[in-house]
Design an enzyme around this catalytic site. Sequence first.
Site, short mmCIF file in Angstrom:
data_model
loop_
_atom_site.label_atom_id
_atom_site.label_comp_id
_atom_site.label_asym_id
_atom_site.label_seq_id
_atom_site.Cartn_x
_atom_site.Cartn_y
_atom_site.Cartn_z
N ARG A 159 -1.48 13.33 0.62
CA ARG A 159 -0.15 13.66 0.75
C ARG A 159 0.31 13.34 -0.62
O ARG A 159 0.82 12.32 -1.13
CB ARG A 159 0.74 12.98 1.68
CG ARG A 159 2.16 13.17 1.76
CD ARG A 159 2.75 12.64 3.01
NE ARG A 159 3.12 11.48 2.89
CZ ARG A 159 4.10 10.62 3.95
NH1 ARG A 159 4.55 11.37 4.74
NH2 ARG A 159 4.24 9.38 3.82
N ASP A 171 8.75 1.65 4.81
CA ASP A 171 8.46 2.40 3.48
C ASP A 171 9.32 3.17 3.16
O ASP A 171 10.53 2.85 3.52
CB ASP A 171 7.08 3.29 3.84
CG ASP A 171 7.43 4.50 5.07
OD1 ASP A 171 8.64 4.56 5.24
OD2 ASP A 171 6.54 5.22 5.22
C1 LIG Z 1 7.48 7.05 7.50
C2 LIG Z 1 5.97 7.49 6.93
O1 LIG Z 1 5.72 8.07 5.91
S1 LIG Z 1 4.68 6.38 7.71
C3 LIG Z 1 3.40 6.72 6.59
C4 LIG Z 1 3.49 6.14 5.46
N1 LIG Z 1 3.27 4.79 5.68
C5 LIG Z 1 2.18 3.88 5.68
O2 LIG Z 1 1.22 4.53 5.73
C6 LIG Z 1 2.16 2.56 6.10
C7 LIG Z 1 0.56 2.05 6.50
N2 LIG Z 1 0.38 0.73 6.72
C8 LIG Z 1 0.39 -0.36 5.76
O3 LIG Z 1 0.81 0.09 4.59
C9 LIG Z 1 0.36 -1.48 6.49
O4 LIG Z 1 -0.31 -1.62 7.68
C10 LIG Z 1 1.37 -2.50 6.40
C11 LIG Z 1 1.94 -2.70 4.79
C12 LIG Z 1 2.46 -1.74 7.11
C13 LIG Z 1 1.06 -3.79 7.02
O5 LIG Z 1 0.21 -4.60 5.97
P1 LIG Z 1 -0.48 -5.92 6.32
O6 LIG Z 1 0.42 -6.64 6.88
O7 LIG Z 1 -1.08 -6.21 5.13
O8 LIG Z 1 -1.40 -5.66 7.35
P2 LIG Z 1 -2.49 -6.90 7.90
O9 LIG Z 1 -2.45 -7.92 7.02
O10 LIG Z 1 -2.41 -6.81 9.25
O11 LIG Z 1 -4.03 -5.97 7.71
C14 LIG Z 1 -5.29 -6.51 8.40
C15 LIG Z 1 -6.25 -5.40 7.73
O12 LIG Z 1 -6.04 -4.11 7.91
C16 LIG Z 1 -6.00 -3.20 6.80
N3 LIG Z 1 -4.94 -2.25 7.06
C17 LIG Z 1 -3.71 -2.39 7.50
N4 LIG Z 1 -2.90 -1.24 7.39
C18 LIG Z 1 -3.89 -0.30 7.02
C19 LIG Z 1 -3.94 1.00 6.77
N5 LIG Z 1 -2.74 1.57 7.10
N6 LIG Z 1 -4.92 1.58 6.32
C20 LIG Z 1 -6.08 0.95 6.20
N7 LIG Z 1 -6.25 -0.43 6.15
C21 LIG Z 1 -5.31 -0.95 6.77
C22 LIG Z 1 -5.73 -4.31 5.74
O13 LIG Z 1 -6.09 -3.82 4.52
C23 LIG Z 1 -6.55 -5.56 6.38
O14 LIG Z 1 -7.86 -5.30 6.02
P3 LIG Z 1 -8.74 -6.73 5.95
O15 LIG Z 1 -8.74 -7.29 7.19
O16 LIG Z 1 -10.03 -6.02 5.59
O17 LIG Z 1 -8.35 -7.23 4.53
O1 LIG Z 2 6.54 10.45 6.41
C1 LIG Z 2 7.10 10.31 7.68
C2 LIG Z 2 8.24 10.10 7.90
O2 LIG Z 2 8.36 9.65 9.11
O3 LIG Z 2 8.99 10.16 7.10
MG LIG Z 3 8.33 10.83 5.27
#
Ligand SMILES: CC(=O)SCCNC(=O)CCNC(=O)[C@H](O)C(C)(C)COP(=O)(O)OP(=O)(O)OC[C@H]1O[C@@H](n2cnc3c(N)ncnc32)[C@H](O)[C@@H]1OP(=O)(O)O
Ligand SMILES: O=CC(=O)O
Ligand SMILES: [Mg+2]
Length: 567
Positions: A182, A468
């Site tokens: 994206r 986010d």
């Molecule tokens: C509105 C929108 O646009 S939604 C789409 C955009 N938003 C996103 O993509 C959010 C994605 N998610 C994240 O960034 C994270 O999950 C967060 C920030 C919400 C939480 O992060 P944290 O609290 O650090 O998660 P946590 O400590 O539980 O992570 C545990 C493990 O999972 C992994 N992990 C957590 N989220 C993700 C993810 N989305 N992708 C890959 N790995 C992940 C961490 O890297 C960690 O790995 P490790 O055990 O090997 O060290």
């Molecule tokens: O990108 C996704 C959203 O919910 O905003």
């Molecule tokens: Mg969005």
Amino acid sequence: MDLGTHGYRTPSEKRIDSHYDMPEGVDIRGRYDEEFAKILTRDALKFVADLQREFRNHIKYAIECRREAKNRYNEGALPGFDPATRYIREGEWVCAPVPPSVSDRKVEITGPVDRKMVINALNSGAKVFMADFEDALSPSWENLMRGQVNLKDAVAGTISFHDKSRNKVYKLNDQTAKLFVRPRGWHLPEAHILIDGEPATGCLVDFGLYFYHNHATFRVNQGAGFGPFFYLPKMENSRESRIWNNVFERAEKVAGIERGSIRATVLIETLPAVFQMDEILYELRDHSVGLNCGRWDYIFSYVKTFQAHPDRLLPDRILVGMTQHFMRSYSDLLIRTCHKRGVHAMGGMAAQIPIKDDPVANEAALELVKKDKLREVTAGHDGTWAAHPGLIPACMEIFINNMGNAPNQIKTMKRGDAANLTEQDLLQIPRGTRSMEGLRLNTRVGIQYVAAWLTGSGSVPLYNLMEDAATAEISRVQNWQWIKYGVELNGDGLGVKVNKELFGRVVEEEMARIEKEVGKEKFKKGMYKEACKFFTKQCTSPTLDDFLTLDVYNHIVIHHPRGLSNL
Ligand SMILES: CC(=O)SCCNC(=O)CCNC(=O)[C@H](O)C(C)(C)COP(=O)(O)OP(=O)(O)OC[C@H]1O[C@@H](n2cnc3c(N)ncnc32)[C@H](O)[C@@H]1OP(=O)(O)O
Ligand SMILES: O=CC(=O)O
Ligand SMILES: [Mg+2]
């Protein structure tokens, strides 16, 4: 501002001249790094510069059209279906067939392009990984360029990561998720790359560099002859998707690959775009692989579109969910539209994430996610988003239980009933009350999110939810709207009216609470005070800024060797 705290300079803090090999008219102002130079090659930069030159005027025009539409809404108009494109909505046409490699997209994980997370996401068991240069990424030079390096290694299958603190090495499994990328929205510039003296368009940099380096390998390793695959954010009108379609055609021509190889899912995440779904698919019909309900930006856009309509104020952020009539109507119409045109109707993101230290709260959060996914799959969505690997098994189980072995529901869930949805359904004012706690939570979350963003993190866990850029925007615009119109907080029996003085007190108290919660040390080292200044300014400004991130972007731009940008 103490640039050193960001870690963006060289260890010795010396200013260095860039050594990138740049084509005519291109100037790189970002830090030089040998790894980045493998991405910022002369030919790749020329490819990006050519896209910029060919499309810059179209992009400027599209942004100008957004401004004009905003003025119309501010003068009282409502968004609606365009009579001029009725023939597209009523016409019998379908998009190009879905590539077999991505026909099953039951669960997609999303996340920023951080190296460890890229590996974890690809290994997560999800069908797709959406690698994010957008809502989940703070677009610093380091994050963007490292992200490109990470994705190149991921597509090549060679990516690895050594977590020294845990002595753990991360590598790809044999079976991985399919990669979608994206890029940023049309509005964000890339101030570290100047083309003919102007900052490049952020999304053309993200798209161009990724496409240039990966299209050939991707089509062999991931796409079975198709690809690369993209998600396209924050569009408001089909003229914007026409630009993307032209960018794709141009890229395919330069790469010498078949027209229709590149595929993209468009996020329907602005209020004006819900009235343009057929038109958006039509423009991209040879390059489409569906639409997605970007619910968080959609809520943000509802407030933004109706910024001058005090009769359409939102209740507390936590009350604006997918079961509100306008949200349900949006999802139903998206499903109908996509299936009529033969492509995926993707669901969205539940904000709950696993809660590590409280099993009862964790179970409750998981139940909310499951309920949301069950609603999506029974409504007819073909897949959904998960923010965290820990949520994938539960989401997958729900989609498999309700869809069986079928890869999607495109042919089986026509949702003819949604054909009767009207403009009133899509615009219906959300119901619910407003409370002091809602104002406080918006403030606490908004400030902490901006502090994280300024220090390089675009997605963070706050109060057990994923935050986010999109979710933070809701907090910002909702505060702005409540202050602007002096709304009464009717949800907690206090009957207080919001004004700048009240907001000022809330900010002070919430800053004290944040300091207590994160600890004095982290509070001092972090950028909470700067974040508070930005967030407060945005919530109280006489006119609403279009994007929070556009305003604060200037503060993460670091030019080498000349210093901060003045964009
Ligand atoms: C509105 C929108 O646009 S939604 C789409 C955009 N938003 C996103 O993509 C959010 C994605 N998610 C994240 O960034 C994270 O999950 C967060 C920030 C919400 C939480 O992060 P944290 O609290 O650090 O998660 P946590 O400590 O539980 O992570 C545990 C493990 O999972 C992994 N992990 C957590 N989220 C993700 C993810 N989305 N992708 C890959 N790995 C992940 C961490 O890297 C960690 O790995 P490790 O055990 O090997 O060290
Ligand atoms: O990108 C996704 C959203 O919910 O905003
Ligand atoms: Mg969005």
